[in-house]
Motif scaffolding. Structure first.
Motif, mmCIF file in Angstrom:
data_model
loop_
_atom_site.group_PDB
_atom_site.id
_atom_site.type_symbol
_atom_site.label_atom_id
_atom_site.label_comp_id
_atom_site.label_asym_id
_atom_site.label_seq_id
_atom_site.Cartn_x
_atom_site.Cartn_y
_atom_site.Cartn_z
ATOM 1 N N PRO A 93 68.053 -69.284 -91.078
ATOM 2 C CA PRO A 93 69.483 -68.953 -91.088
ATOM 3 C C PRO A 93 70.212 -69.248 -89.775
ATOM 4 O O PRO A 93 71.384 -69.624 -89.797
ATOM 5 C CB PRO A 93 69.499 -67.456 -91.407
ATOM 6 N N MET A 94 69.534 -69.126 -88.652
ATOM 7 C CA MET A 94 70.186 -69.446 -87.373
ATOM 8 C C MET A 94 70.566 -70.911 -87.304
ATOM 9 O O MET A 94 71.634 -71.261 -86.795
ATOM 10 C CB MET A 94 69.275 -69.091 -86.192
ATOM 11 N N HIS A 95 69.703 -71.785 -87.838
ATOM 12 C CA HIS A 95 70.000 -73.216 -87.830
ATOM 13 C C HIS A 95 70.931 -73.575 -88.989
ATOM 14 O O HIS A 95 71.870 -74.345 -88.808
ATOM 15 C CB HIS A 95 68.708 -74.033 -87.909
ATOM 16 N N ALA A 96 70.666 -73.014 -90.156
ATOM 17 C CA ALA A 96 71.471 -73.336 -91.344
ATOM 18 C C ALA A 96 72.935 -72.922 -91.175
ATOM 19 O O ALA A 96 73.828 -73.571 -91.714
ATOM 20 C CB ALA A 96 70.873 -72.665 -92.579
ATOM 21 N N GLN A 97 73.166 -71.838 -90.413
ATOM 22 C CA GLN A 97 74.531 -71.351 -90.207
ATOM 23 C C GLN A 97 75.116 -71.802 -88.865
ATOM 24 O O GLN A 97 76.123 -71.263 -88.404
ATOM 25 C CB GLN A 97 74.555 -69.831 -90.325
ATOM 26 N N ASN A 98 74.471 -72.794 -88.261
ATOM 27 C CA ASN A 98 74.953 -73.408 -87.018
ATOM 28 C C ASN A 98 75.107 -72.433 -85.859
ATOM 29 O O ASN A 98 75.969 -72.621 -84.997
ATOM 30 C CB ASN A 98 76.260 -74.172 -87.260
ATOM 31 N N MET A 99 74.277 -71.400 -85.835
ATOM 32 C CA MET A 99 74.266 -70.478 -84.708
ATOM 33 C C MET A 99 73.409 -71.037 -83.572
ATOM 34 O O MET A 99 73.595 -70.694 -82.422
ATOM 35 C CB MET A 99 73.702 -69.106 -85.111
ATOM 36 N N ARG A 100 72.450 -71.884 -83.951
ATOM 37 C CA ARG A 100 71.524 -72.485 -83.001
ATOM 38 C C ARG A 100 71.283 -73.939 -83.400
ATOM 39 O O ARG A 100 71.371 -74.275 -84.572
ATOM 40 C CB ARG A 100 70.187 -71.734 -82.993
ATOM 41 N N THR A 101 70.985 -74.768 -82.426
ATOM 42 C CA THR A 101 70.535 -76.138 -82.679
ATOM 43 C C THR A 101 69.072 -76.204 -82.261
ATOM 44 O O THR A 101 68.579 -75.307 -81.576
ATOM 45 C CB THR A 101 71.354 -77.161 -81.871
ATOM 46 N N TYR A 102 68.389 -77.246 -82.678
ATOM 47 C CA TYR A 102 66.984 -77.332 -82.299
ATOM 48 C C TYR A 102 66.529 -78.768 -82.086
ATOM 49 O O TYR A 102 67.126 -79.714 -82.595
ATOM 50 C CB TYR A 102 66.088 -76.642 -83.326
ATOM 51 N N LYS A 103 65.454 -78.868 -81.303
ATOM 52 C CA LYS A 103 64.679 -80.100 -81.145
ATOM 53 C C LYS A 103 63.296 -79.764 -81.668
ATOM 54 O O LYS A 103 62.803 -78.653 -81.474
ATOM 55 C CB LYS A 103 64.549 -80.496 -79.679
ATOM 56 N N ILE A 104 62.672 -80.723 -82.322
ATOM 57 C CA ILE A 104 61.327 -80.490 -82.848
ATOM 58 C C ILE A 104 60.419 -81.638 -82.422
ATOM 59 O O ILE A 104 60.841 -82.793 -82.407
ATOM 60 C CB ILE A 104 61.352 -80.316 -84.386
ATOM 61 N N ARG A 105 59.193 -81.281 -82.050
ATOM 62 C CA ARG A 105 58.218 -82.276 -81.632
ATOM 63 C C ARG A 105 56.846 -81.916 -82.181
ATOM 64 O O ARG A 105 56.546 -80.737 -82.387
ATOM 65 C CB ARG A 105 58.119 -82.332 -80.111
ATOM 66 N N LYS A 106 56.038 -82.937 -82.384
ATOM 67 C CA LYS A 106 54.642 -82.706 -82.737
ATOM 68 C C LYS A 106 53.908 -82.250 -81.482
ATOM 69 O O LYS A 106 54.211 -82.687 -80.370
ATOM 70 C CB LYS A 106 53.987 -83.992 -83.232
ATOM 71 N N TRP A 107 52.920 -81.374 -81.682
ATOM 72 C CA TRP A 107 52.082 -80.902 -80.582
ATOM 73 C C TRP A 107 50.637 -81.033 -81.029
ATOM 74 O O TRP A 107 50.247 -80.458 -82.049
ATOM 75 C CB TRP A 107 52.428 -79.459 -80.254
ATOM 76 N N LEU A 108 49.861 -81.779 -80.294
ATOM 77 C CA LEU A 108 48.454 -81.948 -80.601
ATOM 78 C C LEU A 108 47.663 -80.983 -79.722
ATOM 79 O O LEU A 108 47.553 -81.170 -78.516
ATOM 80 C CB LEU A 108 48.013 -83.389 -80.353
ATOM 81 N N VAL A 109 47.128 -79.932 -80.333
ATOM 82 C CA VAL A 109 46.375 -78.919 -79.598
ATOM 83 C C VAL A 109 44.935 -79.401 -79.487
ATOM 84 O O VAL A 109 44.254 -79.566 -80.497
ATOM 85 C CB VAL A 109 46.446 -77.554 -80.313
ATOM 86 N N ASN A 110 44.507 -79.636 -78.257
ATOM 87 C CA ASN A 110 43.161 -80.148 -78.013
ATOM 88 C C ASN A 110 42.243 -79.124 -77.361
ATOM 89 O O ASN A 110 41.081 -79.045 -77.704
ATOM 90 C CB ASN A 110 43.211 -81.401 -77.135
ATOM 91 N N GLU A 111 42.750 -78.399 -76.381
ATOM 92 C CA GLU A 111 41.912 -77.504 -75.595
ATOM 93 C C GLU A 111 42.542 -76.130 -75.501
ATOM 94 O O GLU A 111 43.710 -75.951 -75.784
ATOM 95 C CB GLU A 111 41.726 -78.039 -74.161
ATOM 96 N N GLY A 112 41.731 -75.184 -75.027
ATOM 97 C CA GLY A 112 42.191 -73.827 -74.779
ATOM 98 C C GLY A 112 41.338 -72.831 -75.544
ATOM 99 O O GLY A 112 40.359 -73.191 -76.205
ATOM 100 N N SER A 113 41.696 -71.576 -75.423
ATOM 101 C CA SER A 113 40.979 -70.536 -76.149
ATOM 102 C C SER A 113 41.928 -69.391 -76.457
ATOM 103 O O SER A 113 42.906 -69.171 -75.749
ATOM 104 C CB SER A 113 39.781 -70.014 -75.338
ATOM 105 N N LEU A 114 41.649 -68.701 -77.518
ATOM 106 C CA LEU A 114 42.389 -67.500 -77.888
ATOM 107 C C LEU A 114 41.406 -66.346 -77.865
ATOM 108 O O LEU A 114 40.276 -66.475 -78.338
ATOM 109 C CB LEU A 114 42.990 -67.620 -79.290
#
Length: 128
Positions: A93-114
């Motif tokens: 709704p924030m994007h659909a109602q033009n309250m916010r704009t966005y940029k989107i990118r692919k992210w390739l997760v290779n390393e790390g730990s949770l």
């Protein structure tokens, strides 16, 4: 420079996770009081996307000093491809109602730990 798919395949061949996620940087484009009116619908939508298994992480970002909220947020989606991730972001709704704009990118997760700690009787989950 390799294509995205070539890089992803090379990462996998080296033993990396190579999990593809989609990172949305969402920026305020309306006054705060207008966004507050849409906030409940946005939060409900986030819960729906999470329940569907498409929301990995989401939350606000600080300014460069780390001291102030600047109205920018980051959302990380699980999706089959960029078009699906864009459709999820567009329906927020924030994007659909033009309250916010966005940029989107692919992210390739290779390393790390949770790391998680779950206290069942305390109904508490901590992530570190």
């Amino acid at each position: 420079m390799p294509s995205w798919e070539e890089y992803k395949a090379a990462s996998k061949s080296r033993g990396s996770l190579a999990m593809e996620l989609f990172v949305v940087e969402s920026t305020a484009s309306a006054p705060a009081e207008q966004m507050q009116a849409v906030l409940p619908a946005h939060l409900d939508y986030q819960k729906q996307v999470e329940a569907a298994g498409n929301l990995f992480l989401a939350g606000p970002l600080s300014d460069d000093t780390g001291e102030l909220m600047q109205g920018t947020g980051m959302i990380v989606y699980r999706a089959a491809n960029l078009d699906e991730a864009k459709a999820i972001a567009d329906a927020d709704p924030m994007h659909a109602q033009n309250m916010r704009t966005y940029k989107i990118r692919k992210w390739l997760v290779n390393e790390g730990s949770l790391q998680f700690s779950i206290a069942l009787s305390g109904q508490k989950v901590t992530m570190g």
